[in-house]
Design a protein around this motif. Structure first.
Motif, short mmCIF file in Angstrom:
data_model
loop_
_atom_site.label_atom_id
_atom_site.label_comp_id
_atom_site.label_asym_id
_atom_site.label_seq_id
_atom_site.Cartn_x
_atom_site.Cartn_y
_atom_site.Cartn_z
N GLU A 276 0.83 -1.20 0.00
CA GLU A 276 0.00 0.00 0.00
C GLU A 276 0.86 1.25 0.00
N PRO A 277 0.38 2.34 -0.55
CA PRO A 277 1.13 3.60 -0.54
C PRO A 277 1.17 4.19 0.85
N ASP B 39 4.42 4.09 6.09
CA ASP B 39 4.05 2.94 5.26
C ASP B 39 3.13 2.04 6.09
N GLN C 88 4.84 3.65 -5.30
CA GLN C 88 3.87 3.82 -4.23
C GLN C 88 4.00 5.23 -3.68
#
Length: 630
Positions: A371-372, A401, A460
């Motif tokens: 995930e970003p 993060d 990301q």
């Protein structure tokens, strides 16, 4: 020939009552020209004719002409002087008569279904004179029916339906046949119905052809279609009768007698944590052997669920599991809930003793995705004072993060949102600083975008808006709100209002503006009245102004604000001297022409010198006020 006459006589005596004939049984011999035991011909006393109607069997198959009967008149003495003439339906073609003996024959095979009766006329003439011996008499030849037509159904195949599980004796459909033979004569057209194929499931009413169910509990899910063959037989079904058949295709229509059932009572579904809200993550299916409306189902989660919901696909009748709230692999990875399925429509005849619903367990596993970064706030709103020096601290943004390994993040400013390059950000800790001094009067807000990027995976990225509000510093002095056109009448009196002035300030203090107006207290011509509402009135200190002495006055007005530090400025109000009427209305402001023209008057020279002094004074005050506080 005698055989045919005897046969016809027997048929007449069996099939027709004697009252139908125009003569008594003893006269029948005259009809056929047959002698009685004494060898004499019986004669009628009232009329000479010996006939009224004849009967003839249809479909004659002999080689000779078919004998119909004999016409005879009492005027015929047997000497050959009498001639018989036949006219009417088929006379001369279909029916021929022996003009001497009166014998009638049919030349062709007759079909009752084409024509059941022929009407003819008979004449008796004198052969020598052609004189009528008897008046014209009408008689009929009726065609006797024989069973030469088989029953026929209107269709070769019929289609019908009946609900499954119907009770024995439930009517399905009625099929009827028709028979072209005579309905009123014998049993040639009397039909009896029977079933040749389709037992033991169905039966047929022998009299009216109604097909009925004959077996209880016929289940569409076991067998749906049946081919039933129905026979219609004439002669009341007796041996030798003719018959016809038809096929009836019977379909068992569906009723809701089968509940939905899960073939597997446990389902496992996987979903990635990035699945958007409202998206489907899986489908489950229950089986219902019914069809159509009876197979429609509804799925629900028992007790409901915060994260998941289930809806019914109306086309496939599947349960579709959808997301109600975001999934987070790092927070929770496994879910379990129970699903109920039931029929939408129920049939009250079959709900007793059956549970028309079923249950299954659904287990959902959440899968991790890269995930970003996630910012701690979205958006950021930061305040900074104007005139802050370059390199000054503005604020801090922070992102992390969300994945389990918590990769490091770097920060940057999208320069498309900071074209003037007013700000900078520390790529490691997210600290925002100024690159240039900020001026609130130029721009009150600066909207920039900060980008957080995973160092190990630059794809990301996450953007967050940062709204920077520039706070006001009192760095601007107030000044006249507008340019004023002010005049004073020559005949004015002391204390007369000649102008109301106001001020503006580009600064925005928190408590609002508060301006103070003042002029030199030693001014011999004018005074000022501060109204304490950010306006002031300019009044005359004396009367008797003269354009000849002074056509214009320059009045310095000092305006101060209430900010910190206090800012003030001097604005000059130009007051012209004008000629006015008795009501104070201006008529002319041009200076009067002097009586001598070789130079300026002393008053004019003094006025010009005064103007120069005031302008120099104003410039000195403004320059000092703007640089002392900075």
């Amino acid at each position: 020939m005698i055989t045919n006459q005897v046969l016809l006589l027997l048929m007449l005596s069996i099939l027709w009552p004697t009252i139908a004939l125009p003569f008594a049984p003893g006269n029948i011999g005259n009809l056929f020209g047959m002698p009685e035991s004494d060898g004499k011909i019986l004669q009628r006393s009232k009329r000479g004719w010996m006939w009224n109607q004849f009967f003839l069997l249809e479909e004659y198959t002999g080689n000779d002409h078919q004998y119909v009967g004999k016409l005879h008149s009492n005027m015929d003495k047997g000497d050959g002087n009498v001639k018989y003439i036949l006219t009417g339906d088929g006379a001369g073609t279909l029916f021929l008569i022996d003009e001497k003996s009166g014998d009638i024959h049919a030349t062709k095979r007759l079909d009752r279904e084409e024509k059941a009766m022929y009407t003819l006329n008979a004449k008796v003439l004198d052969r020598n004179t052609n004189a009528e011996l008897e008046p014209d008499t009408e008689f009929n030849i009726k065609i006797h029916d024989i069973n030469d037509n088989a029953p026929k159904f209107a269709k070769e195949i019929y289609f019908a339906s009946v609900p499954e599980m119907s009770e024995v004796g439930t009517s399905v459909v009625t099929v009827t046949a028709t028979d072209a033979d005579d309905q009123t004569y014998g049993n040639s057209a009397k039909l009896v119905y029977s079933i040749l194929q389709g037992q033991p499931y169905f039966s047929v009413d022998s009299e009216n052809g109604t097909i009925k169910t004959a077996l209880p509990g016929m289940d569409r899910e076991v067998k749906e279609n049946y081919q039933v063959v129905i026979q219609a037989k004439d002669m009341a079904g007796q041996m030798g009768g003719l018959s016809g058949t038809t096929t009836v295709s019977i379909t068992l229509s569906d009723v809701n007698d089968s509940p939905p059932r899960f073939a597997n009572h446990s389902f496992r579904v996987t979903a990635v944590e990035s699945t958007v809200i409202g998206a489907a993550i899986g489908r489950i299916k229950a089986d219902d052997p019914d069809v159509g409306r009876n197979a429609e189902m509804e799925y629900t989660i028992v007790g409901g669920h915060d994260i998941f919901n289930i809806i019914t696909d109306q086309i496939t009748q599947e349960g579709v599991i959808i997301i109600k709230k975001p999934l987070d692999y790092e927070t929770k990875r496994d879910y379990e809930f129970r699903v109920e399925v039931k029929n939408t429509y129920l049939d009250a005849r079959f709900i007793h003793g059956l549970q028309f619903k079923d249950y299954a367990t659904v287990k959902v596993t959440v899968e991790d995705v890269d995930e970003p970064p996630i910012f701690t706030r979205n958006p950021y709103i930061i305040e900074v004072h104007e005139d802050t020096a370059a390199g000054s601290f503005v604020g801090v943004v922070s992102a992390r993060d969300p994945d389990a390994d918590n990769k490091p993040v770097k920060y940057s400013i999208d320069r498309h949102t900071d074209l003037e390059r007013l700000f900078n950000i520390d790529s490691v800790n997210g600290t925002i600083t100024t690159l240039k001094a900020l001026d609130r009067e130029t721009s009150k807000w600066h909207n920039i975008s900060v980008v957080a990027t995973e160092i190990n995976n630059p794809r990301q990225t996450t953007r967050v808006p940062v709204f920077i509000k520039v706070l006001d510093v009192n760095d601007n002095a107030p000044e006249f709100a507008m340019s004023y056109d002010t005049f004073v009448c020559e005949n004015v009196k002391a204390g007369q209002l000649i102008q109301t002035i106001s001020a503006v300030d580009t600064d925005e203090p928190l408590v609002g503006h508060k301006f103070v107006f003042s002029i030199s207290p030693t001014n011999p011509n004018f005074t000022i009245d501060d109204r304490e509402d950010n306006t002031a009135n300019i009044l005359t200190r004396r009367g008797g102004f003269s354009r000849r002495e002074m056509s214009m006055y320059l009045l310095p007005v000092v305006i101060s604000d209430n900010g910190y530090p206090i800012q003030s400025s001097t604005s000059t109000l130009i007051v012209r001297v004008c000629a006015c009427d008795s009501r104070g209305n201006m008529q002319s402001c041009n200076p009067e022409v002097l009586p001598f023209s070789d130079g300026l008057t002393t008053g004019a020279l003094v006025a010009i010198l005064l103007c120069v002094i005031i302008l120099l004074s104003k410039f000195t005050l403004e320059f000092s006020s703007k640089h002392c506080y900075k």
